[in-house]
Motif scaffolding. Structure first.
Motif, PDB file in Angstrom:
ATOM      1  N   LYS A  61     -19.380  22.197 -14.945  1.00  0.00           N
ATOM      2  CA  LYS A  61     -18.819  21.093 -14.173  1.00  0.00           C
ATOM      3  C   LYS A  61     -17.774  20.363 -14.991  1.00  0.00           C
ATOM      4  O   LYS A  61     -17.865  20.294 -16.209  1.00  0.00           O
ATOM      5  CB  LYS A  61     -19.914  20.123 -13.761  1.00  0.00           C
ATOM      6  N   GLN A  63     -15.698  16.560 -14.993  1.00  0.00           N
ATOM      7  CA  GLN A  63     -15.837  15.195 -14.507  1.00  0.00           C
ATOM      8  C   GLN A  63     -14.454  14.624 -14.245  1.00  0.00           C
ATOM      9  O   GLN A  63     -13.551  14.792 -15.054  1.00  0.00           O
ATOM     10  CB  GLN A  63     -16.556  14.357 -15.559  1.00  0.00           C
ATOM     11  N   LYS A  65     -12.450  11.065 -13.263  1.00  0.00           N
ATOM     12  CA  LYS A  65     -12.556   9.611 -13.144  1.00  0.00           C
ATOM     13  C   LYS A  65     -11.287   9.064 -12.513  1.00  0.00           C
ATOM     14  O   LYS A  65     -10.186   9.353 -12.977  1.00  0.00           O
ATOM     15  CB  LYS A  65     -12.738   8.965 -14.513  1.00  0.00           C
ATOM     16  N   TRP A  66     -11.445   8.247 -11.479  1.00  0.00           N
ATOM     17  CA  TRP A  66     -10.361   7.497 -10.856  1.00  0.00           C
ATOM     18  C   TRP A  66     -10.401   6.113 -11.479  1.00  0.00           C
ATOM     19  O   TRP A  66     -11.363   5.370 -11.290  1.00  0.00           O
ATOM     20  CB  TRP A  66     -10.575   7.418  -9.352  1.00  0.00           C
ATOM     21  N   GLN A  74     -14.171   5.403  -9.255  1.00  0.00           N
ATOM     22  CA  GLN A  74     -14.925   6.529  -8.688  1.00  0.00           C
ATOM     23  C   GLN A  74     -15.054   7.607  -9.752  1.00  0.00           C
ATOM     24  O   GLN A  74     -14.136   7.848 -10.528  1.00  0.00           O
ATOM     25  CB  GLN A  74     -14.190   7.081  -7.459  1.00  0.00           C
ATOM     26  N   ARG A  75     -16.210   8.253  -9.753  1.00  0.00           N
ATOM     27  CA  ARG A  75     -16.477   9.344 -10.698  1.00  0.00           C
ATOM     28  C   ARG A  75     -17.001  10.528  -9.887  1.00  0.00           C
ATOM     29  O   ARG A  75     -17.945  10.381  -9.124  1.00  0.00           O
ATOM     30  CB  ARG A  75     -17.512   8.893 -11.717  1.00  0.00           C
ATOM     31  N   ASP A  76     -16.367  11.685 -10.058  1.00  0.00           N
ATOM     32  CA  ASP A  76     -16.776  12.898  -9.351  1.00  0.00           C
ATOM     33  C   ASP A  76     -17.105  13.985 -10.363  1.00  0.00           C
ATOM     34  O   ASP A  76     -16.443  14.104 -11.390  1.00  0.00           O
ATOM     35  CB  ASP A  76     -15.651  13.395  -8.427  1.00  0.00           C
ATOM     36  N   ARG A  77     -18.109  14.773 -10.036  1.00  0.00           N
ATOM     37  CA  ARG A  77     -18.441  15.951 -10.839  1.00  0.00           C
ATOM     38  C   ARG A  77     -18.167  17.166  -9.961  1.00  0.00           C
ATOM     39  O   ARG A  77     -18.730  17.293  -8.885  1.00  0.00           O
ATOM     40  CB  ARG A  77     -19.880  15.896 -11.307  1.00  0.00           C
ATOM     41  N   LEU A  78     -17.270  18.034 -10.449  1.00  0.00           N
ATOM     42  CA  LEU A  78     -16.829  19.179  -9.666  1.00  0.00           C
ATOM     43  C   LEU A  78     -17.256  20.481 -10.338  1.00  0.00           C
ATOM     44  O   LEU A  78     -17.054  20.665 -11.542  1.00  0.00           O
ATOM     45  CB  LEU A  78     -15.302  19.163  -9.527  1.00  0.00           C
ATOM     46  N   SER A  90     -10.598  16.633  -5.581  1.00  0.00           N
ATOM     47  CA  SER A  90     -11.340  15.405  -5.321  1.00  0.00           C
ATOM     48  C   SER A  90     -10.447  14.476  -4.511  1.00  0.00           C
ATOM     49  O   SER A  90      -9.248  14.410  -4.745  1.00  0.00           O
ATOM     50  CB  SER A  90     -11.720  14.743  -6.650  1.00  0.00           C
ATOM     51  N   PHE A  92      -9.856  10.473  -3.089  1.00  0.00           N
ATOM     52  CA  PHE A  92     -10.180   9.052  -3.194  1.00  0.00           C
ATOM     53  C   PHE A  92      -9.650   8.364  -1.948  1.00  0.00           C
ATOM     54  O   PHE A  92      -8.489   8.552  -1.576  1.00  0.00           O
ATOM     55  CB  PHE A  92      -9.540   8.432  -4.440  1.00  0.00           C
TER      56      PHE A  92
END
Length: 127
Positions: A61, A63, A65-66, A74-78, A90, A92
């Protein structure tokens, strides 16, 4: 744009995961970014970050971060599969109740928080 970066984890060794592309756009169509730009109007609802990643080691994965004014909004794990050009993205969505105009930063890192890339975009204030 001059401050944007694509980095490898270990520039002297084989990259286990390498960010090949970090694009900011309005949408994805047919698994490719469309409406690529760096300045979004106050009326814009969504901003999308498109990643193209080279990964030969294992499924892992990244990570994303916006960041606005040094605050992670916002934090996404892809998930990134094993591929010479894995694509993922991702989105937003701007909350109309929060103004958040000005410069934004997007940071992409590994699951162990090693930085892979940085990109910037602007959200204009209304006239």
């Amino acid at each position: 744009k001059s401050r944007d970066q694509l980095l490898t984890i270990d520039p002297d060794g084989p990259p286990l995961i390498h960010l090949k592309e970090l694009t900011i756009a309005e949408r994805v169509r047919r698994r490719e970014p469309h409406g690529v730009k760096r300045v979004f109007s106050a009326e814009s609802r969504d901003v999308l970050t498109f990643l193209r990643v080279r990964n030969f080691e294992r499924i892992q994965k990244v990570q994303l971060k916006w960041i606005y004014r040094d605050e992670v909004i916002q934090r996404d794990r892809l998930k990134v599969g094993i591929s010479p050009r894995w694509r993922t993205w991702s989105t937003f969505r701007f909350d109309p109740s929060h103004k958040r105009y000005g410069e934004w930063r997007i940071e992409v890192s590994t699951g162990s928080d090693k930085l892979l890339g940085v990109a910037h975009f602007m959200r204009e204030a209304p006239p």
